[in-house]
Design an enzyme around this catalytic site. Sequence first.
Site, PDB file in Angstrom:
ATOM      1  CB  SER A  92      -6.794  19.133  14.860  1.00 36.99           C
ATOM      2  OG  SER A  92      -8.142  18.853  14.621  1.00 36.99           O
ATOM      3  CG  ASP A 137     -13.463  11.258  24.039  1.00 41.53           C
ATOM      4  OD1 ASP A 137     -14.562  11.206  24.622  1.00 41.53           O
ATOM      5  OD2 ASP A 137     -13.326  11.056  22.822  1.00 41.53           O
ATOM      6  NE  ARG A 181     -16.073   5.875  17.786  1.00 43.54           N
ATOM      7  CZ  ARG A 181     -15.967   7.187  17.507  1.00 43.54           C
ATOM      8  NH1 ARG A 181     -14.778   7.758  17.468  1.00 43.54           N
ATOM      9  NH2 ARG A 181     -17.035   7.914  17.273  1.00 43.54           N
ATOM     10  NE  ARG A 272     -18.533  15.367  20.097  1.00 53.06           N
ATOM     11  CZ  ARG A 272     -17.255  15.069  20.298  1.00 53.06           C
ATOM     12  NH1 ARG A 272     -16.476  15.958  20.869  1.00 53.06           N
ATOM     13  NH2 ARG A 272     -16.771  13.895  19.942  1.00 53.06           N
ATOM     14  NE  ARG A 532     -28.329  49.134  34.294  1.00 55.11           N
ATOM     15  CZ  ARG A 532     -29.658  49.024  34.281  1.00 55.11           C
ATOM     16  NH1 ARG A 532     -30.215  47.827  34.451  1.00 55.11           N
ATOM     17  NH2 ARG A 532     -30.424  50.075  34.107  1.00 55.11           N
TER      18      ARG A 532
END
Length: 747
Positions: A92, A137, A181, A272, A532
């Site tokens: 990304s 990871d 992995r 996850r 509240r």
Amino acid sequence: MNAAVRAVVRVGIFTGAKVYFVHEGYQGLVDGGDNIQEATWERVSMMLQLGGTVIGSARCQDFRTREGRLKAARNLVKRGITNLCVIGGDGSLTGANTFQAEWSSLLVELVKTGGVTAEEAKNSSHLNIVGMVGSIDNDFCGTDMTIGTDSALHRIMEIVDAITTTAQSHQRTFVLEVMGRHCGYLALITALACGADWVFIPESPPEDDWEEHLCRRLIETRGRGSRLNIIIVAEGAITKQGQPITSEDIKNLVVKRLGYDTRVTILGHVQRGGTPSAFDRILGSRMGVEAVMALLEGTPDTPACVVSLSGNQAVRLPLMECVQVVKWPLLALRSDSPLLSCRSFQNNWNVYKLLAHVRPPSTKSGYNLAVMNVGAPASGMNAAVRAAVRIGLIHGHKMLAVHDGFDGLAHGQVEEIGWGGVGGWTGLGGSKLGTKRTLPKKYLEEISATISSFNIHGLIIIGGFEAFTGSLELVEGRGKYEELCIPVCVIPATVSNNVPGSDFSIGADTALNTITTTCDRIKQSAAGTKRRVFIIETMGGYCGYLATMAGLASGADAAYIFEDPFTIRDLQVNVEHLCEKMKTTVKRGLVLRNEKCNENYTTDFIFNLYSEEGKGIFESRKNVLGHMQQGGTPTPFDRNFGTKMGAKSVAWLTGKIKEYSRHGRIFANTADSACLLGMRRRSLVFQPLAELEEQTDFEHRLPKQQWWLKLRPILKILAKYKADLDTSEKFKWMRRSGFFYIQVNYF
């Protein structure tokens, strides 16, 4: 991830900028339309305790193409968005960097094709990008921890603890496969935290004859009386020849060669999900704030950066430099690796190998080391004791367990403890050795006699502020009692996190998660009943660490602490703030109070004040959490932290004993022979107790400097109070003109 989204939205709005959600990751950016929506303050309420990402995430093939990025650029330009915050993994962030590099050419092409006007392109002439790493990871270079890793470890340890009980009942061997992995971080930390018999990680393929070693290791464990075996496997585990090592391969090996009843559990995507841990919420919030600041300070020439964690500091690093350094097989364990975070990985690996694969020598050192707990119980103490005992045995020492703290040391409650005596202690809360708050000053003669009787050459004291002050009293007594002239190592372990010389104490993370979980449930109750406000009292003595950090993790409206004095006027402002809040869609409030924040403004006083001033607008309730904060199963952080501290303390003591050994006697009376082992930034360091004495407020049992106090403004800003974040001219200009956009994606 949601904590980071919430922080970016609220700090962005706080600075006067428009903030946009982009739903479904890069796909939403390409598709545009309703996928890009303006964010509001209330829309990110109740997000902190949610796992995943509420604005969605999707893999996007379109964004990999220039045509797709053209569409994305047009959607941004049309909305005047010139700042991009990306939360995701290296894929990304690489995509975001490519997007920024192409931005000028994309605008030229859009103007040429009529996609945007020349005026629109001029107003969006540059794109600033900041990244935050979201990956369970922990495989990204440049940051100590990525968003999501700690929560994944929580999920894994919950399952490991549950499996351990059934494995003990049936005398089984369990093979657990965790994600990773290319990176074995989850597997390695899990193995350290549960005391696994073996771990397979891709960074360090086992020797060619690993099958023989594994079977021998399992037999040895059973031979010492253990009723179970635990083997952890990263999904990317390989042999030296590059062949995969699967959980089924390991199961078949154990069944065929040893005949043990063996089961395989593949954890999969459960890692996850779930509620994020307190650490991940605070990490996401801090990174979100820093990301906004980076965007505010950006210029047309500013390269894309990534917000990272270095020790307890949020820092900015060049994005692509981090992405291009691959922290994967071989590199992570190379001694010349340029990655500081990889050195931490190597330290973890070395400690695990020492505990799991090195056997106590037949030749003894002739030294006796004693270990004890002092002060209130703290989860993780047992992990530290276990590591200290086993590392001591590996060094050839005779290990002695002292029961009930200094009181037990004075009355001779000392016994030898062996390898099996600490089996299974890593995951146990409380103190198996027993602990008391008794200080040693009036028992120095008796303690000296015990040290002499058991021929103790070194002492490891694991505990809180009493452990620190008690050790100072032992050092002070050296002038009168020669028996006290032995090396002493203090390991901070207290839920209050108030021991000088260390940024963190064993047990504080577990207590913080307990408070955060309780606050989640209370907020859920308040959300159902509406109007509240809950006032929650936390432990900590005079130290406001738990109240402040729990306030950040749970989204509190205020947190009252001793270190940040407050007046009746401040209480009035808080009540008025909550009255205004009840006019919005978020009709609930949460206020935390440290137990000794003010002798007059007690929990009852604040409760009565809120009840009276909020009459007709909201109701008030109070909860005193009490000793539940000291109990519970230790978190992965506290197990790992305790294990490393215990191991390092023995190595230090061994060196000091040898240094001060003369003709078979130990005489240690220098300042550096009595030290506290603490975490400073990103390192474990030994500091003489005498030096720390000058850094301590003994009246209030506090360090004079506390790093976490700088996070207080973030707590206030996220609760919608006015607070100073930055006053630079650059900040003011960007505050008027900035626009923000949020993107969450796994590319």
